[in-house]
Design a protein around this motif. Structure first.
Motif, PDB file in Angstrom:
ATOM      1  N   THR A 124       0.721 -65.208  18.276  1.00  0.00           N
ATOM      2  CA  THR A 124       1.647 -64.233  17.696  1.00  0.00           C
ATOM      3  C   THR A 124       0.935 -63.290  16.737  1.00  0.00           C
ATOM      4  O   THR A 124       1.247 -62.106  16.651  1.00  0.00           O
ATOM      5  N   PHE A 125      -0.061 -63.788  16.019  1.00  0.00           N
ATOM      6  CA  PHE A 125      -0.761 -62.978  15.035  1.00  0.00           C
ATOM      7  C   PHE A 125      -1.711 -61.947  15.638  1.00  0.00           C
ATOM      8  O   PHE A 125      -2.018 -60.952  15.008  1.00  0.00           O
ATOM      9  N   GLY A 126      -2.206 -62.193  16.853  1.00  0.00           N
ATOM     10  CA  GLY A 126      -3.251 -61.311  17.348  1.00  0.00           C
ATOM     11  C   GLY A 126      -3.131 -60.829  18.765  1.00  0.00           C
ATOM     12  O   GLY A 126      -3.955 -60.050  19.230  1.00  0.00           O
ATOM     13  N   ALA A 127      -2.107 -61.255  19.496  1.00  0.00           N
ATOM     14  CA  ALA A 127      -2.037 -60.944  20.926  1.00  0.00           C
ATOM     15  C   ALA A 127      -1.722 -59.483  21.207  1.00  0.00           C
ATOM     16  O   ALA A 127      -2.031 -58.968  22.264  1.00  0.00           O
ATOM     17  N   SER A 128      -1.088 -58.817  20.297  1.00  0.00           N
ATOM     18  CA  SER A 128      -0.724 -57.426  20.534  1.00  0.00           C
ATOM     19  C   SER A 128      -0.968 -56.596  19.278  1.00  0.00           C
ATOM     20  O   SER A 128      -1.078 -57.139  18.176  1.00  0.00           O
ATOM     21  N   LYS A 129      -1.043 -55.293  19.458  1.00  0.00           N
ATOM     22  CA  LYS A 129      -1.217 -54.417  18.319  1.00  0.00           C
ATOM     23  C   LYS A 129       0.064 -54.426  17.484  1.00  0.00           C
ATOM     24  O   LYS A 129       1.155 -54.208  17.991  1.00  0.00           O
ATOM     25  N   GLU A 130      -0.094 -54.683  16.209  1.00  0.00           N
ATOM     26  CA  GLU A 130       1.056 -54.747  15.315  1.00  0.00           C
ATOM     27  C   GLU A 130       1.003 -53.533  14.394  1.00  0.00           C
ATOM     28  O   GLU A 130       0.206 -53.477  13.457  1.00  0.00           O
ATOM     29  N   LEU A 131       1.838 -52.562  14.690  1.00  0.00           N
ATOM     30  CA  LEU A 131       1.881 -51.350  13.890  1.00  0.00           C
ATOM     31  C   LEU A 131       2.946 -51.487  12.811  1.00  0.00           C
ATOM     32  O   LEU A 131       4.116 -51.752  13.104  1.00  0.00           O
ATOM     33  N   LYS A 132       2.529 -51.334  11.575  1.00  0.00           N
ATOM     34  CA  LYS A 132       3.427 -51.466  10.449  1.00  0.00           C
ATOM     35  C   LYS A 132       3.765 -50.094   9.875  1.00  0.00           C
ATOM     36  O   LYS A 132       2.873 -49.291   9.602  1.00  0.00           O
ATOM     37  N   LYS A 133       5.031 -49.852   9.697  1.00  0.00           N
ATOM     38  CA  LYS A 133       5.502 -48.582   9.125  1.00  0.00           C
ATOM     39  C   LYS A 133       5.448 -48.722   7.609  1.00  0.00           C
ATOM     40  O   LYS A 133       6.290 -49.366   7.010  1.00  0.00           O
ATOM     41  N   ARG A 134       4.479 -48.083   6.981  1.00  0.00           N
ATOM     42  CA  ARG A 134       4.231 -48.346   5.561  1.00  0.00           C
ATOM     43  C   ARG A 134       4.128 -47.104   4.675  1.00  0.00           C
ATOM     44  O   ARG A 134       4.271 -47.215   3.474  1.00  0.00           O
ATOM     45  N   LEU A 135       3.833 -45.962   5.242  1.00  0.00           N
ATOM     46  CA  LEU A 135       3.650 -44.759   4.425  1.00  0.00           C
ATOM     47  C   LEU A 135       4.818 -43.821   4.682  1.00  0.00           C
ATOM     48  O   LEU A 135       4.990 -43.316   5.788  1.00  0.00           O
ATOM     49  N   TYR A 136       5.640 -43.595   3.648  1.00  0.00           N
ATOM     50  CA  TYR A 136       6.893 -42.880   3.847  1.00  0.00           C
ATOM     51  C   TYR A 136       7.237 -42.057   2.613  1.00  0.00           C
ATOM     52  O   TYR A 136       6.646 -42.214   1.540  1.00  0.00           O
ATOM     53  N   ASN A 137       8.229 -41.188   2.774  1.00  0.00           N
ATOM     54  CA  ASN A 137       8.719 -40.402   1.646  1.00  0.00           C
ATOM     55  C   ASN A 137      10.010 -41.028   1.140  1.00  0.00           C
ATOM     56  O   ASN A 137      10.975 -41.206   1.895  1.00  0.00           O
ATOM     57  N   ARG A 138      10.038 -41.379  -0.138  1.00  0.00           N
ATOM     58  CA  ARG A 138      11.178 -42.107  -0.687  1.00  0.00           C
ATOM     59  C   ARG A 138      12.465 -41.283  -0.728  1.00  0.00           C
ATOM     60  O   ARG A 138      13.552 -41.825  -0.927  1.00  0.00           O
TER      61      ARG A 138
END
Length: 256
Positions: A124-138
């Motif tokens: 689960t930790f490494g089998a696929s690319k895990e894209l995290k949405k982290r940079l945003y405008n508040r």
């Protein structure tokens, strides 16, 4: 255009300092929201690291606490990272060069997990690319109110862009650390399920645990990581089992 870096943490340790250091070159506004620490410890941290802005926050759950810290930031653009997520040199370059667009644009980072110094490539930790949405405008985006597994909420019209580089998630030093984290998160998940009226059956912990192990170890090829792959699958199964056992205990406590 500049952005602020917001980090939530309940500890002051070497990993947190590595995380902070990886963002010093890309932002002049780094905030750490501490919870569960003594005010004296936070004050001492502020003296040792005058370029960082620490805040002692009352814990309200992941989403609300992250929103509270983001509200204290200097800039509207917020990079939200956890206290164990380190930016690779390439990601640092991407962050330094990012050209912000409309406020409804959200930037994604590629997350890669590590146990100690070892990269996890399967399961689960490494089998696929895990894209995290982290940079945003508040002004357009914020965190939801979930106690655990929080996520950003977006306007109807939103676009996503992915930055080059890796966000290294220092998952744990070893599987004992993972077990301690999982037990905490399992209880939070159970509390969420209770609030949402999730029902419990006697077989659910066992079926959920078996399914988690099979998913991690077989279907996502965790066995290719060798011993660490088996251990991670075991901890995943235990987390799933705990989650429903905690739900059972909470429901019994509520009805008593």
């Amino acid at each position: 255009m500049a952005f602020s870096v917001c980090i939530i943490s309940n500890v002051i340790n070497g990993t947190l300092l590595q995380v902070i250091d990886s963002y010093r070159r890309v932002s002049d506004d780094i905030l750490v929201g501490f919870n569960g620490l003594l005010a004296a410890d936070v004050a001492d941290f502020a003296l040792q690291y005058p370029d960082i802005k620490p805040h002692l926050l009352t814990w309200k759950g992941y989403g609300p606490t992250k929103n509270e810290l983001a509200a204290k930031a200097k800039y509207d653009w917020i990079l939200s990272v956890d206290s164990d997520e380190i930016a690779s040199p390439e990601l640092q370059q991407s962050l330094a060069a990012v050209q912000f667009k409309e406020i409804n644009t959200v930037y994604c980072l590629l997350l890669v997990h590590r146990i100690g110094t070892e990269r996890v490539r399967y399961g689960t930790f490494g089998a696929s690319k895990e894209l995290k949405k982290r940079l945003y405008n508040r002004k357009a985006v914020s965190w939801d109110t979930e106690k655990v597994h929080e996520a950003l909420t977006f306007p109807k019209q939103v676009t996503f862009e992915t930055l080059k580089g890796i966000l290294y998630h220092h998952t744990a030093e070893n599987t004992a650390d993972i077990r301690a984290k999982n037990r905490k998160y399992a209880l939070l998940s159970a509390e969420n399920m209770l609030e949402k009226g999730k029902k419990y059956t006697y077989s659910k912990p066992y079926l959920s645990g078996l399914n988690a192990f099979m998913k991690q170890y077989i279907f996502k090829k965790g066995f290719l990581d060798g011993r660490i792959g088996f251990l991670l699958a075991r901890e995943s199964a235990l987390y799933a089992w705990w989650k429903y056992r905690f739900l059972q205990q909470l429901r019994q406590k509520r009805s008593s």
